[in-house]
Design a protein around this motif. Sequence first.
Motif, PDB file in Angstrom:
ATOM      1  N   SER A 148       2.445  -6.055  -8.835  1.00 52.60           N
ATOM      2  CA  SER A 148       1.445  -5.376  -8.018  1.00 52.60           C
ATOM      3  C   SER A 148       2.124  -4.455  -7.008  1.00 52.60           C
ATOM      4  O   SER A 148       1.686  -3.332  -6.769  1.00 52.60           O
ATOM      5  CB  SER A 148       0.577  -6.394  -7.279  1.00 52.60           C
ATOM      6  N   PHE A 149       3.200  -4.940  -6.419  1.00 50.38           N
ATOM      7  CA  PHE A 149       3.924  -4.190  -5.397  1.00 50.38           C
ATOM      8  C   PHE A 149       4.500  -2.898  -5.967  1.00 50.38           C
ATOM      9  O   PHE A 149       4.331  -1.820  -5.392  1.00 50.38           O
ATOM     10  CB  PHE A 149       5.038  -5.079  -4.847  1.00 50.38           C
ATOM     11  N   VAL A 150       5.159  -3.004  -7.119  1.00 48.03           N
ATOM     12  CA  VAL A 150       5.807  -1.824  -7.703  1.00 48.03           C
ATOM     13  C   VAL A 150       4.794  -0.739  -8.023  1.00 48.03           C
ATOM     14  O   VAL A 150       5.026   0.446  -7.769  1.00 48.03           O
ATOM     15  CB  VAL A 150       6.613  -2.224  -8.956  1.00 48.03           C
ATOM     16  N   ASP A 151       3.653  -1.118  -8.590  1.00 43.96           N
ATOM     17  CA  ASP A 151       2.630  -0.124  -8.934  1.00 43.96           C
ATOM     18  C   ASP A 151       2.202   0.665  -7.702  1.00 43.96           C
ATOM     19  O   ASP A 151       2.073   1.897  -7.750  1.00 43.96           O
ATOM     20  CB  ASP A 151       1.410  -0.817  -9.546  1.00 43.96           C
ATOM     21  N   ARG A 152       1.971  -0.037  -6.604  1.00 43.37           N
ATOM     22  CA  ARG A 152       1.497   0.640  -5.396  1.00 43.37           C
ATOM     23  C   ARG A 152       2.616   1.440  -4.721  1.00 43.37           C
ATOM     24  O   ARG A 152       2.394   2.536  -4.210  1.00 43.37           O
ATOM     25  CB  ARG A 152       0.919  -0.378  -4.410  1.00 43.37           C
ATOM     26  N   VAL A 153       3.827   0.876  -4.707  1.00 42.66           N
ATOM     27  CA  VAL A 153       4.949   1.532  -4.040  1.00 42.66           C
ATOM     28  C   VAL A 153       5.301   2.849  -4.720  1.00 42.66           C
ATOM     29  O   VAL A 153       5.552   3.859  -4.061  1.00 42.66           O
ATOM     30  CB  VAL A 153       6.174   0.592  -4.013  1.00 42.66           C
ATOM     31  N   ALA A 154       5.348   2.851  -6.053  1.00 36.46           N
ATOM     32  CA  ALA A 154       5.704   4.075  -6.763  1.00 36.46           C
ATOM     33  C   ALA A 154       4.734   5.198  -6.422  1.00 36.46           C
ATOM     34  O   ALA A 154       5.134   6.349  -6.211  1.00 36.46           O
ATOM     35  CB  ALA A 154       5.716   3.821  -8.272  1.00 36.46           C
ATOM     36  N   GLY A 164       6.367  15.762   2.154  1.00 32.81           N
ATOM     37  CA  GLY A 164       7.588  15.933   2.916  1.00 32.81           C
ATOM     38  C   GLY A 164       7.973  14.698   3.726  1.00 32.81           C
ATOM     39  O   GLY A 164       8.793  14.783   4.643  1.00 32.81           O
ATOM     40  N   MET A 165       7.407  13.548   3.406  1.00 35.62           N
ATOM     41  CA  MET A 165       7.708  12.312   4.127  1.00 35.62           C
ATOM     42  C   MET A 165       8.343  11.345   3.137  1.00 35.62           C
ATOM     43  O   MET A 165       7.759  11.035   2.105  1.00 35.62           O
ATOM     44  CB  MET A 165       6.424  11.704   4.694  1.00 35.62           C
ATOM     45  N   VAL A 166       9.568  10.904   3.413  1.00 37.42           N
ATOM     46  CA  VAL A 166      10.298  10.038   2.500  1.00 37.42           C
ATOM     47  C   VAL A 166      10.287   8.606   3.036  1.00 37.42           C
ATOM     48  O   VAL A 166      11.041   8.273   3.938  1.00 37.42           O
ATOM     49  CB  VAL A 166      11.752  10.512   2.320  1.00 37.42           C
ATOM     50  N   PRO A 167       9.405   7.739   2.511  1.00 37.60           N
ATOM     51  CA  PRO A 167       9.409   6.350   2.955  1.00 37.60           C
ATOM     52  C   PRO A 167      10.651   5.631   2.439  1.00 37.60           C
ATOM     53  O   PRO A 167      11.326   6.116   1.522  1.00 37.60           O
ATOM     54  CB  PRO A 167       8.137   5.770   2.342  1.00 37.60           C
ATOM     55  N   GLU A 168      10.957   4.505   3.018  1.00 39.32           N
ATOM     56  CA  GLU A 168      12.134   3.743   2.621  1.00 39.32           C
ATOM     57  C   GLU A 168      11.722   2.363   2.112  1.00 39.32           C
ATOM     58  O   GLU A 168      10.726   1.791   2.556  1.00 39.32           O
ATOM     59  CB  GLU A 168      13.095   3.589   3.798  1.00 39.32           C
ATOM     60  N   LEU A 169      12.513   1.850   1.183  1.00 42.68           N
ATOM     61  CA  LEU A 169      12.288   0.529   0.618  1.00 42.68           C
ATOM     62  C   LEU A 169      13.371  -0.408   1.147  1.00 42.68           C
ATOM     63  O   LEU A 169      14.560  -0.099   1.053  1.00 42.68           O
ATOM     64  CB  LEU A 169      12.365   0.586  -0.909  1.00 42.68           C
ATOM     65  N   THR A 170      12.961  -1.523   1.708  1.00 38.39           N
ATOM     66  CA  THR A 170      13.935  -2.493   2.217  1.00 38.39           C
ATOM     67  C   THR A 170      13.812  -3.803   1.454  1.00 38.39           C
ATOM     68  O   THR A 170      12.704  -4.301   1.232  1.00 38.39           O
ATOM     69  CB  THR A 170      13.746  -2.741   3.728  1.00 38.39           C
ATOM     70  N   LEU A 171      14.945  -4.320   1.040  1.00 42.36           N
ATOM     71  CA  LEU A 171      15.026  -5.613   0.384  1.00 42.36           C
ATOM     72  C   LEU A 171      15.474  -6.637   1.415  1.00 42.36           C
ATOM     73  O   LEU A 171      16.467  -6.428   2.120  1.00 42.36           O
ATOM     74  CB  LEU A 171      16.029  -5.547  -0.764  1.00 42.36           C
ATOM     75  N   MET A 208       1.912  -3.119   1.083  1.00 44.17           N
ATOM     76  CA  MET A 208       3.230  -2.554   0.844  1.00 44.17           C
ATOM     77  C   MET A 208       4.342  -3.532   1.186  1.00 44.17           C
ATOM     78  O   MET A 208       5.443  -3.139   1.577  1.00 44.17           O
ATOM     79  CB  MET A 208       3.408  -1.262   1.655  1.00 44.17           C
ATOM     80  N   ALA A 209       4.068  -4.831   1.107  1.00 51.75           N
ATOM     81  CA  ALA A 209       5.080  -5.865   1.267  1.00 51.75           C
ATOM     82  C   ALA A 209       4.861  -6.888   0.165  1.00 51.75           C
ATOM     83  O   ALA A 209       3.728  -7.133  -0.252  1.00 51.75           O
ATOM     84  CB  ALA A 209       4.980  -6.512   2.645  1.00 51.75           C
ATOM     85  N   ASP A 214      12.079 -16.154  -5.352  1.00 52.96           N
ATOM     86  CA  ASP A 214      11.961 -17.353  -4.519  1.00 52.96           C
ATOM     87  C   ASP A 214      12.461 -17.121  -3.099  1.00 52.96           C
ATOM     88  O   ASP A 214      11.882 -17.623  -2.141  1.00 52.96           O
ATOM     89  CB  ASP A 214      12.734 -18.516  -5.154  1.00 52.96           C
ATOM     90  N   ASP A 215      13.549 -16.367  -2.970  1.00 52.97           N
ATOM     91  CA  ASP A 215      14.116 -16.140  -1.644  1.00 52.97           C
ATOM     92  C   ASP A 215      14.329 -14.657  -1.347  1.00 52.97           C
ATOM     93  O   ASP A 215      15.185 -14.272  -0.568  1.00 52.97           O
ATOM     94  CB  ASP A 215      15.444 -16.900  -1.486  1.00 52.97           C
ATOM     95  N   THR A 216      13.536 -13.811  -2.004  1.00 54.04           N
ATOM     96  CA  THR A 216      13.693 -12.363  -1.875  1.00 54.04           C
ATOM     97  C   THR A 216      12.347 -11.699  -1.615  1.00 54.04           C
ATOM     98  O   THR A 216      11.359 -12.008  -2.286  1.00 54.04           O
ATOM     99  CB  THR A 216      14.305 -11.764  -3.158  1.00 54.04           C
ATOM    100  N   PHE A 217      12.329 -10.796  -0.636  1.00 55.52           N
ATOM    101  CA  PHE A 217      11.117 -10.095  -0.247  1.00 55.52           C
ATOM    102  C   PHE A 217      11.429  -8.601  -0.168  1.00 55.52           C
ATOM    103  O   PHE A 217      12.593  -8.197  -0.118  1.00 55.52           O
ATOM    104  CB  PHE A 217      10.625 -10.589   1.128  1.00 55.52           C
ATOM    105  N   SER A 218      10.376  -7.791  -0.160  1.00 61.71           N
ATOM    106  CA  SER A 218      10.585  -6.345  -0.040  1.00 61.71           C
ATOM    107  C   SER A 218       9.395  -5.717   0.655  1.00 61.71           C
ATOM    108  O   SER A 218       8.282  -6.264   0.636  1.00 61.71           O
ATOM    109  CB  SER A 218      10.787  -5.724  -1.424  1.00 61.71           C
ATOM    110  N   LEU A 219       9.649  -4.571   1.277  1.00 64.11           N
ATOM    111  CA  LEU A 219       8.565  -3.835   1.909  1.00 64.11           C
ATOM    112  C   LEU A 219       8.885  -2.350   1.885  1.00 64.11           C
ATOM    113  O   LEU A 219      10.051  -1.937   1.839  1.00 64.11           O
ATOM    114  CB  LEU A 219       8.340  -4.301   3.351  1.00 64.11           C
ATOM    115  N   LEU A 220       7.824  -1.544   1.891  1.00 64.43           N
ATOM    116  CA  LEU A 220       7.947  -0.091   2.014  1.00 64.43           C
ATOM    117  C   LEU A 220       7.518   0.268   3.423  1.00 64.43           C
ATOM    118  O   LEU A 220       6.464  -0.175   3.890  1.00 64.43           O
ATOM    119  CB  LEU A 220       7.052   0.614   0.996  1.00 64.43           C
ATOM    120  N   HIS A 221       8.328   1.069   4.090  1.00 65.71           N
ATOM    121  CA  HIS A 221       8.057   1.377   5.494  1.00 65.71           C
ATOM    122  C   HIS A 221       8.450   2.813   5.805  1.00 65.71           C
ATOM    123  O   HIS A 221       9.085   3.504   4.982  1.00 65.71           O
ATOM    124  CB  HIS A 221       8.838   0.412   6.396  1.00 65.71           C
ATOM    125  N   GLU A 222       8.082   3.276   6.968  1.00 68.45           N
ATOM    126  CA  GLU A 222       8.437   4.623   7.384  1.00 68.45           C
ATOM    127  C   GLU A 222       9.943   4.732   7.567  1.00 68.45           C
ATOM    128  O   GLU A 222      10.612   3.771   7.960  1.00 68.45           O
ATOM    129  CB  GLU A 222       7.726   4.979   8.693  1.00 68.45           C
TER     130      GLU A 222
END
Length: 556
Positions: A148-154, A164-171, A208-209, A214-222
């Motif tokens: 679900s996350f990947v579909d929305r993030v892409a 002209g705004m480049v969001p960042e992905l954090t693991l 966007m999170a 099991d021990d890994t999370f990700s979020l898309l942020h400004e």
Amino acid sequence: MRHRPATVPHKPGSERNRYLAFAFCWGDVLFELDRHYAISYVSSTCEAVLGCGSDTLIGLDFRDVVAPVDRLVIEPWLKRLPEVGRAMIETITLSGPGAAPLWVSLAANCLDSEEGTIHIALQRRDTGAHAIKTPTLDPASRLADCTSFVDRVAERIKRGHAAGMVPELTLVVMPDLHDLRQRLGAGQDGMLEAVGTALKARSIEEDMAARIGDDTFSLLHEAGAPIDQLIRQLEAITRAADPAGIGLTIDASTLAIDTVMVAEVDLALALTHTLRRFGAASGTDLRTMANNLRSAFQNSVITVGSIKRAINEQSFTVVFQPIVQINTGRIHHFEALCRFEAQDQESPFTTIQVAEELGLIAAFDLAMVRKVIAWLFTRPLNNARERIAVNVSGYSIEQAAYTEALLNLLAENDWLRGRLMFEITESARIANLETADRFIQALRQRGFQVSLDDFGAGAASFQYLSVLDVDVVKLDGSAVRNAQKAQKGRAFLSALTELCRRMGIETIAEMVDTPETLQFVRDCGCNYVQGYLFGRPTKEINDFHPLPNRILFTAR
């Protein structure tokens, strides 16, 4: 919120313009905006579609009902309309007063550039062919799952780049989270929910999170968001939950995704591949991967590109391995296997697995059929010895587009009857047995035999056998090996082959690599064998004439 005028004057001719707007636009709801983008009219369908009435919306600035992340997109789009006359936005998020966020497509026109009135037609993206699935949530953290996350993030990344705004992905990696959860017992869910809340608060939007492992999370942020503050907050949450007050030391790695580096159509696939690798990793491997997030993503881009290139250009090789009658040594047919250029003689298992994960396997399966048909076309059409079995993934048979394309291809090549067979692989992945059986019977009714691979590898095999009407089952190599080792293995395998015999189904034993295994499966009643004992897969089918180790049959 921008200033809302007390009244919006009604302009002459507006009804005609609205009629023309509907003629030029499609949509579920129609907006009319004045030259300052204030909403002067909303069609009566707005409450059913948007969840708020026209009285709530009229007078608002249209930009204020667009979600904050998309306002950088909507501003230049609105400004261009008087010049270009018409424009579209494929996907954008609206967030009306008191209403839930909604993904929509927009089409607009400005019929009179001097007057500046704009008509916008809105079409929901959460129904019909363009449905956006409701995210599947992890029950503990209340975060979206990886898919679900990947579909929305892409989608967000593409729109951000357009504006002209480049969001960042954090693991975010939480080593030893499993051990902490074990110590917390029933209290773990409260901690994970607090972690999820903190991640959502720092993401561009709440969806966007995600929890991707099991021990890994990700979020898309400004871009430039203070991720170090987020990490300190998460560490404080784990310390507060830990009875020992120790908590976890948390790692994070951030990636700015440049769409120049990856084609937009490949972005979601590369993200899926990257995040699933992280979701499956643990311990030292996970830390190493996190420290090389950009490299991991670049490798995923290369992997996706190579698989798509193999499909589109058919840049893979077909090799053959014989299926041999267990008593006579006569070759019944050959299985067609693929080898990718970079892998030479190596097993393609990993690449095929990735293609299945990324939803590319149906296209690959179809390319494989086409390549085998092209090979058969070069052979004598009356040579019944050269029957070829082509693999079909359990994923593919549930895809209506694949089934339609395959049946059309077979209808165009009637001469393939008796020359082509189909072998369903990854049968454990079949989710809908009724759909699978319809596919199988459609092939059998057209004169093509079907075998079921991987049989005996899992408990579900017997359920498949009761529902799927096939011609042959292929006994998984691991099941054959285990039967040789187990005290009751011979009885089990013999009972299995006898069950198939009574159902009119023939059996093939896989991975028959030694004379001892050949004798074992012969004693158990198998009909055919396949394995290195009779040669490794090769491009040259004549390498099996005469058959290697034929003496094992002539001696009987």
